[in-house]
Design an enzyme around this catalytic site. Sequence first.
Site, short mmCIF file in Angstrom:
data_model
loop_
_atom_site.label_atom_id
_atom_site.label_comp_id
_atom_site.label_asym_id
_atom_site.label_seq_id
_atom_site.Cartn_x
_atom_site.Cartn_y
_atom_site.Cartn_z
N GLN A 1 41.59 42.72 38.69
CA GLN A 1 41.77 41.99 39.94
C GLN A 1 43.20 41.44 40.08
O GLN A 1 43.94 41.36 39.10
CB GLN A 1 40.79 40.82 39.99
CG GLN A 1 39.32 41.23 40.02
CD GLN A 1 38.41 40.02 40.14
OE1 GLN A 1 37.63 39.75 39.26
NE2 GLN A 1 38.51 39.30 41.24
N HIS A 2 43.51 41.04 41.30
CA HIS A 2 44.66 40.17 41.63
C HIS A 2 46.05 40.79 41.60
O HIS A 2 46.97 40.23 42.18
CB HIS A 2 44.72 38.93 40.72
CG HIS A 2 43.43 38.24 40.49
ND1 HIS A 2 42.67 37.73 41.53
CD2 HIS A 2 42.74 37.97 39.35
CE1 HIS A 2 41.57 37.17 41.02
NE2 HIS A 2 41.58 37.30 39.71
N ASP B 1 37.02 44.54 38.90
CA ASP B 1 36.30 45.00 37.71
C ASP B 1 35.12 44.10 37.33
O ASP B 1 34.11 44.59 36.81
CB ASP B 1 37.24 45.22 36.52
CG ASP B 1 38.09 44.01 36.16
OD1 ASP B 1 37.97 42.95 36.80
OD2 ASP B 1 38.89 44.12 35.21
O1 LIG Z 1 41.72 38.07 36.55
C1 LIG Z 1 40.59 38.43 36.22
C2 LIG Z 1 39.40 37.89 36.92
O2 LIG Z 1 39.69 36.89 37.85
C3 LIG Z 1 40.44 39.43 35.13
O3 LIG Z 1 39.10 39.54 34.72
C4 LIG Z 1 41.03 40.76 35.55
O4 LIG Z 1 40.18 41.33 36.54
C5 LIG Z 1 41.31 41.66 34.38
O5 LIG Z 1 40.16 42.13 33.77
P1 LIG Z 1 40.11 42.93 32.37
O6 LIG Z 1 41.17 43.97 32.39
O7 LIG Z 1 40.28 41.93 31.29
O8 LIG Z 1 38.73 43.53 32.37
#
Ligand SMILES: O=C(CO)[C@@H](O)[C@H](O)COP(=O)(O)O
Length: 463
Positions: A72-73, A224
Amino acid sequence: MRTLVAGVDSSTQSCKVVVRDAEDGTPVRQGSAAHPGGTEVDPARWWHALTEAITDAGGLDDVAALSVGGQQHGMVALDGDGRVVRDALLWNDTRSAGAARDLVAELGGPGPWAERTGTVPTASFTVTKLRWLRDHEPDNAARVHAVALPHDYLTWRLAGGGLDTLSTDRSDASGTGYYATAGHYLPEHVELALGHGVELPRVAAPAEQVGSHGHVRLGAGMGDNAAVALGVGAGPGDVVVSIGTSGTVFAVSDTPTADPEGTIAGFADAAGRFLPLVCTLNAARVLTATCSILGVDLDRLSELALSAPPGAGGVVFLPYLEGERTPNRPDATGSVHGLTLATSTPAHLARAAVEGVLCGLADGLDALLDAGVRADRVILVGGGARSAALRAIAPGVLGRPVLVPDPAEYAAGGAARQAAWMLGGGGEPPVWGGVGGVLVEGDVVPGVRERYAAVRDAVPDLG
Ligand SMILES: O=C(CO)[C@@H](O)[C@H](O)COP(=O)(O)O
Ligand SMILES: Nc1ncnc2c1ncn2[C@@H]1O[C@H](COP(=O)(O)OP(=O)(O)O)[C@@H](O)[C@H]1O
């Protein structure tokens, strides 16, 4: 002949592709490819990893539909010709911490942010990265014509259209800081952050087709964590704890949250509901970092941790190795407390590292419970859940039994389920059967969380 669907998880450390039977979700084949390290990445590297992972998964010749889930983000800034303006700043890049503070103040404090977007932005959120760009790279900021998220970018490249075909979904849009809980963009937040408006991806419905890649129909995709929720079939009473690069604790909810403390991010899920979530920056990589300190591999680390007494003899490992997001301490660093001659052993350090990661997530679970989320069962997933020590120690720190499903790519599996939903239609995703796995129980170890909290609150951020 059976119909096949594919799901992608373009996560922080790698890209994973699974191919499933659309009817019942039976795994057929899978592949993966590594992502580069660092907290800023050229999105083209994700594209190359995706194509490599698809090849590793046996290609898409016999696949009818595909959806992309992603970290995300991340800020993917595109110019008017669809070229990437600069490397994407990822969710775990903390350089925009000051921008986050500024933006929170400019809108009147945490309350208005929580009310409007469900979330008080920290450095992780896309909107703060736009402000950082305005303040530090004004020439780049001026060139930004459209802003996408990692999963949007990959879906768009697969479809091969113009900028006007960019799309996203509600779950990922909800992590930007410029999407309202009520379900629409807040263009004024983009303008406030970047200094001018941009084109934003159209927010597609959960089971909508957004394009095609040759004969493969493309779903809207998702963030994700929302993908994991679909992948494990999380329902009422389920709390998911995911230990990947990030540590996340979340639940599917019919109602939105608006936490002015900023602990809970009030995201949307990928099926029309909400996904209140707490995210830490320090999870699986704390274990690999501890391996480096001790000069051992992950299996040995696990053995060491399990050979130490519960509570690590009072040793507390505050795992803020990347700064921290929850609590919002971007300048924090890691530290170890409570060492004595007797506890100065690899085993105690290994155990304290595992307990430290879990304590941060237990704090997150408490916040969700305080917000009224039910936790009838906790489901533990992510690469870190492959650690025998983490699985064994989790119930004692989280204070309840933990269901550990068989290790699998649940985010990619959730994306595949969305692709099957798009093919089959209907108001809910197809029923693919629940996750199996082992229920791990354990006694709460008195003092572990209390000592962690004392150290967490006493140690200043000197970074
Ligand atoms: O920033 C967040 C949720 O807000 C993280 O969960 C990212 O979405 C990255 O996820 P992973 O790569 O660790 O699964
Ligand atoms: N047996 C294991 N013990 C502890 N950690 C593990 C084990 N296997 C994999 N990991 C960790 O899992 C992480 C990758 O998990 P994953 O959920 O794929 O992360 P992400 O989705 O953030 O890319 C890596 O940091 C890796 O070291």
